[in-house]
Motif scaffolding. Sequence first.
Motif, PDB file in Angstrom:
ATOM      1  N   ARG A   1       0.861  -1.177   0.000  1.00  0.00           N
ATOM      2  CA  ARG A   1       0.000   0.000   0.000  1.00  0.00           C
ATOM      3  C   ARG A   1       0.899   1.229   0.000  1.00  0.00           C
ATOM      4  N   VAL A   2       0.590   2.186  -0.825  1.00  0.00           N
ATOM      5  CA  VAL A   2       1.431   3.373  -0.958  1.00  0.00           C
ATOM      6  C   VAL A   2       0.619   4.619  -0.629  1.00  0.00           C
ATOM      7  N   GLU A   3       1.244   5.589  -0.016  1.00  0.00           N
ATOM      8  CA  GLU A   3       0.629   6.900   0.168  1.00  0.00           C
ATOM      9  C   GLU A   3       0.894   7.713  -1.098  1.00  0.00           C
ATOM     10  N   PRO A   4      -0.107   7.910  -1.952  1.00  0.00           N
ATOM     11  CA  PRO A   4       0.137   8.624  -3.216  1.00  0.00           C
ATOM     12  C   PRO A   4       0.776   9.999  -3.030  1.00  0.00           C
ATOM     13  N   ASP A   5       0.388  10.698  -1.948  1.00  0.00           N
ATOM     14  CA  ASP A   5       0.933  12.046  -1.735  1.00  0.00           C
ATOM     15  C   ASP A   5       2.403  12.024  -1.322  1.00  0.00           C
ATOM     16  N   SER A   6       2.909  10.844  -0.940  1.00  0.00           N
ATOM     17  CA  SER A   6       4.304  10.759  -0.506  1.00  0.00           C
ATOM     18  C   SER A   6       5.263  10.474  -1.657  1.00  0.00           C
ATOM     19  N   ILE A   7       4.731  10.188  -2.847  1.00  0.00           N
ATOM     20  CA  ILE A   7       5.568   9.788  -3.981  1.00  0.00           C
ATOM     21  C   ILE A   7       6.425  10.963  -4.451  1.00  0.00           C
ATOM     22  N   ARG A   8       7.712  10.717  -4.552  1.00  0.00           N
ATOM     23  CA  ARG A   8       8.645  11.701  -5.093  1.00  0.00           C
ATOM     24  C   ARG A   8       9.414  11.025  -6.234  1.00  0.00           C
ATOM     25  N   VAL A   9       9.370  11.645  -7.399  1.00  0.00           N
ATOM     26  CA  VAL A   9      10.009  11.021  -8.555  1.00  0.00           C
ATOM     27  C   VAL A   9      11.490  11.373  -8.585  1.00  0.00           C
ATOM     28  N   GLY A  10      12.278  10.397  -9.024  1.00  0.00           N
ATOM     29  CA  GLY A  10      13.713  10.587  -9.130  1.00  0.00           C
ATOM     30  C   GLY A  10      14.189  10.437 -10.560  1.00  0.00           C
ATOM     31  N   GLN A  11      15.413   9.988 -10.698  1.00  0.00           N
ATOM     32  CA  GLN A  11      16.028   9.884 -12.019  1.00  0.00           C
ATOM     33  C   GLN A  11      15.433   8.724 -12.806  1.00  0.00           C
ATOM     34  N   GLN A  12      15.254   8.930 -14.086  1.00  0.00           N
ATOM     35  CA  GLN A  12      14.831   7.867 -14.985  1.00  0.00           C
ATOM     36  C   GLN A  12      16.059   7.284 -15.680  1.00  0.00           C
ATOM     37  N   ILE A  13      16.126   5.960 -15.771  1.00  0.00           N
ATOM     38  CA  ILE A  13      17.194   5.335 -16.549  1.00  0.00           C
ATOM     39  C   ILE A  13      16.873   5.583 -18.017  1.00  0.00           C
ATOM     40  N   PRO A  14      17.650   6.397 -18.721  1.00  0.00           N
ATOM     41  CA  PRO A  14      17.259   6.820 -20.069  1.00  0.00           C
ATOM     42  C   PRO A  14      17.348   5.693 -21.089  1.00  0.00           C
ATOM     43  N   ALA A  15      16.660   5.897 -22.217  1.00  0.00           N
ATOM     44  CA  ALA A  15      16.683   4.913 -23.301  1.00  0.00           C
ATOM     45  C   ALA A  15      18.095   4.669 -23.810  1.00  0.00           C
ATOM     46  N   ALA A  16      18.963   5.681 -23.668  1.00  0.00           N
ATOM     47  CA  ALA A  16      20.354   5.522 -24.101  1.00  0.00           C
ATOM     48  C   ALA A  16      21.120   4.528 -23.225  1.00  0.00           C
ATOM     49  N   GLN A  17      20.560   4.188 -22.079  1.00  0.00           N
ATOM     50  CA  GLN A  17      21.200   3.233 -21.167  1.00  0.00           C
ATOM     51  C   GLN A  17      20.359   1.965 -21.057  1.00  0.00           C
ATOM     52  N   MET A  18      19.935   1.442 -22.202  1.00  0.00           N
ATOM     53  CA  MET A  18      19.092   0.246 -22.244  1.00  0.00           C
ATOM     54  C   MET A  18      19.744  -0.931 -21.527  1.00  0.00           C
ATOM     55  N   GLN A  19      21.060  -1.071 -21.651  1.00  0.00           N
ATOM     56  CA  GLN A  19      21.723  -2.211 -21.051  1.00  0.00           C
ATOM     57  C   GLN A  19      21.728  -2.144 -19.529  1.00  0.00           C
ATOM     58  N   GLU A  20      21.606  -0.963 -18.965  1.00  0.00           N
ATOM     59  CA  GLU A  20      21.473  -0.839 -17.513  1.00  0.00           C
ATOM     60  C   GLU A  20      20.095  -1.355 -17.091  1.00  0.00           C
ATOM     61  N   ARG A  21      19.076  -1.048 -17.867  1.00  0.00           N
ATOM     62  CA  ARG A  21      17.744  -1.594 -17.587  1.00  0.00           C
ATOM     63  C   ARG A  21      17.779  -3.119 -17.659  1.00  0.00           C
ATOM     64  N   VAL A  22      18.415  -3.640 -18.706  1.00  0.00           N
ATOM     65  CA  VAL A  22      18.518  -5.092 -18.884  1.00  0.00           C
ATOM     66  C   VAL A  22      19.272  -5.723 -17.719  1.00  0.00           C
ATOM     67  N   ARG A  23      20.356  -5.090 -17.289  1.00  0.00           N
ATOM     68  CA  ARG A  23      21.171  -5.633 -16.200  1.00  0.00           C
ATOM     69  C   ARG A  23      20.346  -5.793 -14.932  1.00  0.00           C
ATOM     70  N   LEU A  24      19.545  -4.798 -14.595  1.00  0.00           N
ATOM     71  CA  LEU A  24      18.738  -4.854 -13.380  1.00  0.00           C
ATOM     72  C   LEU A  24      17.676  -5.943 -13.466  1.00  0.00           C
ATOM     73  N   LEU A  25      17.076  -6.102 -14.639  1.00  0.00           N
ATOM     74  CA  LEU A  25      16.062  -7.142 -14.799  1.00  0.00           C
ATOM     75  C   LEU A  25      16.682  -8.530 -14.709  1.00  0.00           C
TER      76      LEU A  25
END
Length: 267
Positions: free
Chosen positions: A81-105
């Motif tokens: 369960r999340v408090e929607p009002d508490s959500i703070r967005v941070g850095q997005q892993i950009p499309a240029a770093q696709m392999q970083e996304r793959v590594r985490l998965l």
Amino acid sequence: MQLEKWAERRILILGMTYPSYSRKYLENVCTGGLDSETLQMVRLHPIPLRYMEEGSRFHSFQWISARVMPHQSDPRPESLRVEPDSIRVGQQIPAAQMQERVRLLRKSPSRVRSVEELHALEKSEHRSLGIVQPKEITGIRLRPKTEADRRDWLRIERLLFRQQAMFGTPKRLDFPEVDFVVSWLCDDPTCKGHEKGLKKWDLHELYRKLKGDPMRDEKTLEMMRNQLNLKEREVFFFLGSFRRRMYQFGLMDTFSAPIERQRSLFE
């Protein structure tokens, strides 16, 4: 991740399903992510994304921080369960770093060999989320929704517009006219094949925007074929079980990245 009360957690958003109407929250988006400490998949609820403040809205592969706790009315262990009002967005892993996304998965302990393995884990430890990499895509098609589906959607819509809700005036949602059906085989000798409707939000959004285009269906199918082309891309399926049918898993979202090929010394 063991939590007994509200705690601040950092989560990498993986994907979101097309919104559905909710009598309590006006609408809800099934949202999955990776916990930053364990890289295990988690499910966040409620996420009324279109009703949230601009600074709290997020995208796939974006880090967020939020106050969360185990969802007391949801027996699935990964549900927070999340408090929607508490959500703070941070850095997005950009499309240029696709392999970083793959590594985490690849590193996530939620990645399993097959849907069959995921079902076995559901029975043994109530696992309700998993990441599967298909061995073969055997079919992609559009399946029109039925008139009964439309009537049910509009019935809930009418109820919502009559009642007061905690997030304010309801925003109308377009009825999703089709299911985006994907068939595949897992990399598992016990797999006999699977066929599921893909609930990916941006796919529904593409289809909605193409309304009136005579090539609407073919353009959508072509995009799906390109994204799920296993010869050119590494594909990940995000699967989740349903709250009232925990033995049944749906295809909630997908991610694919171009296969990284080694270059020749002479290039």
